[in-house]
Design an enzyme around this catalytic site. Structure first.
Site, PDB file in Angstrom:
ATOM      1  N   CYS A  14       0.788  -1.237   0.000  1.00 57.69           N
ATOM      2  CA  CYS A  14       0.000   0.000   0.000  1.00 57.69           C
ATOM      3  C   CYS A  14       0.826   1.297   0.000  1.00 57.69           C
ATOM      4  O   CYS A  14       0.523   2.221  -0.767  1.00 57.69           O
ATOM      5  CB  CYS A  14      -0.964   0.007   1.180  1.00 57.69           C
ATOM      6  SG  CYS A  14      -1.698  -1.603   1.521  1.00 57.69           S
ATOM      7  N   ARG A  43       5.019 -12.567   5.388  1.00 58.51           N
ATOM      8  CA  ARG A  43       4.293 -12.797   6.631  1.00 58.51           C
ATOM      9  C   ARG A  43       5.189 -13.574   7.583  1.00 58.51           C
ATOM     10  O   ARG A  43       5.898 -14.491   7.163  1.00 58.51           O
ATOM     11  CB  ARG A  43       3.015 -13.621   6.378  1.00 58.51           C
ATOM     12  CG  ARG A  43       1.974 -12.915   5.519  1.00 58.51           C
ATOM     13  CD  ARG A  43       1.309 -11.775   6.259  1.00 58.51           C
ATOM     14  NE  ARG A  43       0.288 -11.127   5.436  1.00 58.51           N
ATOM     15  CZ  ARG A  43       0.522 -10.114   4.600  1.00 58.51           C
ATOM     16  NH1 ARG A  43       1.750  -9.634   4.467  1.00 58.51           N
ATOM     17  NH2 ARG A  43      -0.455  -9.581   3.898  1.00 58.51           N
ATOM     18  N   GLN A  61       1.207 -10.831  -4.600  1.00 54.69           N
ATOM     19  CA  GLN A  61      -0.214 -10.490  -4.713  1.00 54.69           C
ATOM     20  C   GLN A  61      -0.481  -9.690  -5.985  1.00 54.69           C
ATOM     21  O   GLN A  61       0.355  -8.886  -6.397  1.00 54.69           O
ATOM     22  CB  GLN A  61      -0.655  -9.627  -3.529  1.00 54.69           C
ATOM     23  CG  GLN A  61      -0.820 -10.368  -2.228  1.00 54.69           C
ATOM     24  CD  GLN A  61      -1.331  -9.445  -1.138  1.00 54.69           C
ATOM     25  OE1 GLN A  61      -0.820  -8.336  -0.979  1.00 54.69           O
ATOM     26  NE2 GLN A  61      -2.316  -9.885  -0.389  1.00 54.69           N
ATOM     27  N   ASP A  63      -2.026  -6.971  -6.467  1.00 57.37           N
ATOM     28  CA  ASP A  63      -2.549  -5.861  -5.669  1.00 57.37           C
ATOM     29  C   ASP A  63      -2.985  -4.702  -6.562  1.00 57.37           C
ATOM     30  O   ASP A  63      -2.342  -4.419  -7.580  1.00 57.37           O
ATOM     31  CB  ASP A  63      -1.454  -5.345  -4.719  1.00 57.37           C
ATOM     32  CG  ASP A  63      -1.846  -5.516  -3.263  1.00 57.37           C
ATOM     33  OD1 ASP A  63      -3.029  -5.744  -3.005  1.00 57.37           O
ATOM     34  OD2 ASP A  63      -0.966  -5.430  -2.394  1.00 57.37           O
ATOM     35  N   HIS A  65      -4.734  -0.550  -5.979  1.00 54.47           N
ATOM     36  CA  HIS A  65      -5.246   0.474  -5.079  1.00 54.47           C
ATOM     37  C   HIS A  65      -6.001   1.498  -5.907  1.00 54.47           C
ATOM     38  O   HIS A  65      -5.489   2.006  -6.905  1.00 54.47           O
ATOM     39  CB  HIS A  65      -4.111   1.124  -4.286  1.00 54.47           C
ATOM     40  CG  HIS A  65      -3.423   0.147  -3.374  1.00 54.47           C
ATOM     41  ND1 HIS A  65      -2.286  -0.541  -3.749  1.00 54.47           N
ATOM     42  CD2 HIS A  65      -3.751  -0.294  -2.136  1.00 54.47           C
ATOM     43  CE1 HIS A  65      -1.943  -1.354  -2.766  1.00 54.47           C
ATOM     44  NE2 HIS A  65      -2.802  -1.227  -1.778  1.00 54.47           N
ATOM     45  N   LYS A 144     -13.452  -5.156   5.257  1.00 54.13           N
ATOM     46  CA  LYS A 144     -13.133  -5.804   3.982  1.00 54.13           C
ATOM     47  C   LYS A 144     -14.167  -6.867   3.634  1.00 54.13           C
ATOM     48  O   LYS A 144     -14.849  -7.412   4.496  1.00 54.13           O
ATOM     49  CB  LYS A 144     -11.743  -6.427   4.033  1.00 54.13           C
ATOM     50  CG  LYS A 144     -11.550  -7.433   5.161  1.00 54.13           C
ATOM     51  CD  LYS A 144     -10.144  -8.015   5.157  1.00 54.13           C
ATOM     52  CE  LYS A 144      -9.988  -9.056   6.275  1.00 54.13           C
ATOM     53  NZ  LYS A 144      -8.754  -9.838   6.139  1.00 54.13           N
ATOM     54  N   HIS A 190      -8.405  -1.022  -1.401  1.00 53.12           N
ATOM     55  CA  HIS A 190      -7.381  -2.037  -1.641  1.00 53.12           C
ATOM     56  C   HIS A 190      -8.098  -3.237  -2.253  1.00 53.12           C
ATOM     57  O   HIS A 190      -9.125  -3.669  -1.730  1.00 53.12           O
ATOM     58  CB  HIS A 190      -6.717  -2.493  -0.337  1.00 53.12           C
ATOM     59  CG  HIS A 190      -6.248  -1.377   0.544  1.00 53.12           C
ATOM     60  ND1 HIS A 190      -4.912  -1.154   0.806  1.00 53.12           N
ATOM     61  CD2 HIS A 190      -6.925  -0.439   1.248  1.00 53.12           C
ATOM     62  CE1 HIS A 190      -4.794  -0.125   1.634  1.00 53.12           C
ATOM     63  NE2 HIS A 190      -6.012   0.319   1.914  1.00 53.12           N
TER      64      HIS A 190
END
Length: 322
Positions: A14, A43, A61, A63, A65, A144, A190
């Protein structure tokens, strides 16, 4: 600290998108602004809970935004829901949806959280989508919607997600110039569709036992030669298929045809093409499907036409799935 070693890791993508947003002045005319990336994140999982591709320390990912106004928010959520549904349906995956609400440890005001939760709930209800409330399991920066895919053993795995975030734009002081000439705060969404690419591929591979439909298979077609005399003709056929964007390999090893066929079957090719003197003389192909059905005297152009139609229409009729 991880396993008595020191690491510098990136837990989320992010802030990178936020820095790009802040790299120049933004106007309401720029919004919604959508930025995507294949970002690698980490992680701190204990070694005992790691498992294959399903739970790993480092993963990638898909991802994205999205920066938008509050008025645009529900439309952007709807668009992501449509995208997730389109992609999961292409793979014939069963999935269910959970709406995760504010956790105890969080950033942002209660008013921000209420608006974010309401926007997600409104879209789900307007689209008449069944969902389960997962109380207190939201991200620390926003609620989410999570998409849980069922694997071949009936277990469910969280993959896709849509997260509404009023907090990070506040903390990072994100602004856009509105039509009134004043500064306003954007909303940040996100989203990931596949989620962890490793996890998604693990589910996919196990679900099909590696026997992918043609459009999905990295091993689509293999051409086997009976003798060295047939190599040049086989190479021409191979080149012709490649020119049509068919994923094709050539096996011209000095091995028996039975061994070549067996090796090709183990690699889960959809179509095994055999080329011998007869095929070379007639410019035809002998084609074996993954199910063992054999068809002789197939014209090359006819075969290409059938392959392209099967790929284009994402046909599922010629595969075995657990």
């Amino acid at each position: 600290e991880y396993n008595k070693r020191t690491f510098a890791v990136k837990p989320m993508n992010c802030p990178g998108g936020i820095l790009i947003y802040k790299s120049e002045l933004r106007s309401y005319k720029d919004l919604p602004l959508r930025m995507s990336e294949l970002g690698t994140v980490h992680r701190q999982e204990l070694s005992g809970v790691l498992g294959g591709l399903f739970r790993v320390i480092q993963f990638t990912q898909d991802d994205a935004h999205i920066y938008c106004t509050e008025e645009q928010l529900e439309e952007e959520i709807k668009n992501v829901l449509d995208l997730v549904n389109k992609i999961y349906n292409a793979f014939k995956f069963e999935y269910h949806i959970e709406l995760s609400t504010r956790p105890e440890k969080r950033i942002g005001s209660d008013d921000m959280w209420s608006k974010a939760e309401l926007s997600l709930e409104n879209v789900l209800k307007k689209r008449k989508i069944k969902f389960k409330i997962n109380k207190g399991d939201g991200a620390f920066y926003g609620p989410k919607v999570d998409f849980h895919i069922k694997d071949s053993l009936g277990r469910t795995w969280q993959c896709g997600t849509i997260q509404v975030d009023f907090s990070m734009p506040e903390r990072f002081d994100l602004n856009y110039e509105g039509s009134d000439g004043n500064k306003h705060r954007p909303v940040m969404v996100h989203r990931a569709v596949y989620g962890s690419l490793e996890r998604f591929m693990g589910i996919l591979i196990e679900s099909f036992s590696g026997k992918f439909p043609l459009w999905l298979n990295p091993n689509q077609v293999i051409i086997l030669t009976l003798t060295e005399r047939n190599d040049k003709f086989a190479e021409k056929v191979c080149e012709r298929l490649r020119n049509e964007n068919i994923r094709v390999e050539l096996d011209s090893r000095n091995e028996t045809i039975n061994k070549k066929v067996r090796d090709a079957q183990l690699q889960r090719y959809n179509y095994i093409v055999t080329v011998g003197d007869k095929e070379q003389e007639n410019s035809t192909l002998a084609i074996r499907t993954r199910e063992g059905k054999v068809k002789f005297n197939v014209k090359i152009e006819e075969f290409i036409k059938e392959l392209k139609e099967e790929i284009k229409n994402k046909k599922w009729w010629n595969y075995t799935r657990n």
